[in-house]
Design a protein around this motif. Structure first.
Motif, short mmCIF file in Angstrom:
data_model
loop_
_atom_site.label_atom_id
_atom_site.label_comp_id
_atom_site.label_asym_id
_atom_site.label_seq_id
_atom_site.Cartn_x
_atom_site.Cartn_y
_atom_site.Cartn_z
N ASP A 121 -4.54 -0.82 -13.52
CA ASP A 121 -3.30 -0.47 -12.84
C ASP A 121 -3.57 -0.18 -11.37
OD1 ASP A 121 -4.54 1.99 -12.90
OD2 ASP A 121 -3.25 2.82 -14.47
N GLU A 122 -2.53 0.34 -10.67
CA GLU A 122 -2.66 0.60 -9.24
C GLU A 122 -3.72 1.65 -8.95
OE1 GLU A 122 0.25 0.72 -10.89
OE2 GLU A 122 1.16 -1.14 -10.21
N ARG A 123 -3.87 2.62 -9.84
CA ARG A 123 -4.89 3.66 -9.65
C ARG A 123 -6.28 3.05 -9.63
NH1 ARG A 123 -6.58 7.27 -14.63
NH2 ARG A 123 -7.16 5.15 -15.15
N ASP A 124 -6.52 2.12 -10.55
CA ASP A 124 -7.82 1.44 -10.58
C ASP A 124 -8.06 0.66 -9.29
OD1 ASP A 124 -8.30 2.36 -13.20
OD2 ASP A 124 -7.18 0.68 -14.03
N GLY A 125 -7.02 0.01 -8.80
CA GLY A 125 -7.14 -0.74 -7.55
C GLY A 125 -7.44 0.18 -6.37
N MET A 126 -6.78 1.35 -6.35
CA MET A 126 -7.01 2.31 -5.27
C MET A 126 -8.45 2.84 -5.31
SD MET A 126 -5.13 5.97 -4.72
CE MET A 126 -5.94 6.61 -6.18
N ILE A 127 -8.93 3.16 -6.50
CA ILE A 127 -10.31 3.66 -6.64
C ILE A 127 -11.30 2.59 -6.21
CG2 ILE A 127 -12.05 4.33 -8.35
CD1 ILE A 127 -9.82 5.89 -9.80
N ALA A 128 -11.06 1.35 -6.64
CA ALA A 128 -11.96 0.25 -6.28
C ALA A 128 -11.97 0.02 -4.76
CB ALA A 128 -11.54 -1.03 -7.00
N ALA A 129 -10.79 0.12 -4.12
CA ALA A 129 -10.73 -0.09 -2.67
C ALA A 129 -11.49 1.00 -1.92
CB ALA A 129 -9.27 -0.12 -2.22
#
Length: 195
Positions: A121-129
């Motif tokens: 989800d978006e949280r995973d994308g934010m953490i990865a970024a």
């Protein structure tokens, strides 16, 4: 977290042990077998635990573990081969073959132990970024330190490293940055769980 630190230290130790010349069989296949068996064990363990990590956290954990094995193996082999590394020697070719086997196993373990309902989800994308930004700056710092060490630390008593050794040292810096990326992701997920 202490259990995670011990597990990652064990991965690094495995890589160093695999680099030893007294092994009677292929270090790549032995290390790959250990990684695959550990991934199957983890998958079964995570299926029994309610608070098991989600897909993105599993990927980060397994990526760090596999990369640590590869990095420790490569680092120990480079120390053994010395600064005048020649990639055309039999020892260097064997090192490359074993390392590629370990890399293939480290990719495979992520597929083995993935979550059954893999979603991001978006949280995973934010953490990865955020982790990518952190590891990019870390990579720049590592490579700047490597360039300074090579250029400023050269003297008559220490032989200059060969071009092949320089290339492998830069590969090690990329692998270390990848480990830092995975650790940053793991730390972020652990912080969110505790919060």
């Amino acid at each position: 977290m202490p259990a995670l630190a011990l597990s990652l230290a064990a991965c690094a130790l495995l890589g160093v042990l695999l680099a030893q010349s007294w092994l009677p069989f292929s270090a790549g296949f032995l290390g790959g077998a250990v990684l695959v068996l550990a991934a199957y064990w983890l998958r079964g363990h995570w299926q029994r635990v309610l608070s098991a990590p989600e897909t993105a956290e599993r990927c980060a954990l397994l990526s760090v573990a596999g990369t640590l094995v590869c990095l420790a193996y490569l680092g120990a082999k480079l120390v053994q081969l010395g600064p005048d590394l020649d990639i055309h020697t039999r020892a260097a070719r064997m090192m490359a073959g074993e390392l590629w086997t370990l890399v293939a196993a480290s990719v495979l373990i992520g597929w083995i132990a993935r979550a059954p309902d893999a979603t991001r989800d978006e949280r995973d994308g934010m953490i990865a970024a955020r982790a990518l930004g952190f590891s990019s700056y870390a990579l720049l710092a590592l490579q700047a330190a490597l360039v300074a060490w090579i250029s400023l630390g050269a003297d008559a008593t220490r032989p200059a490293p060969s071009m092949a050794m320089l290339a492998h040292l830069f590969i090690c810096s990329w692998m270390l940055a990848h480990v830092l990326y995975g650790l940053h992701c793991t730390w972020a997920y652990a912080s969110m769980r505790h919060a």
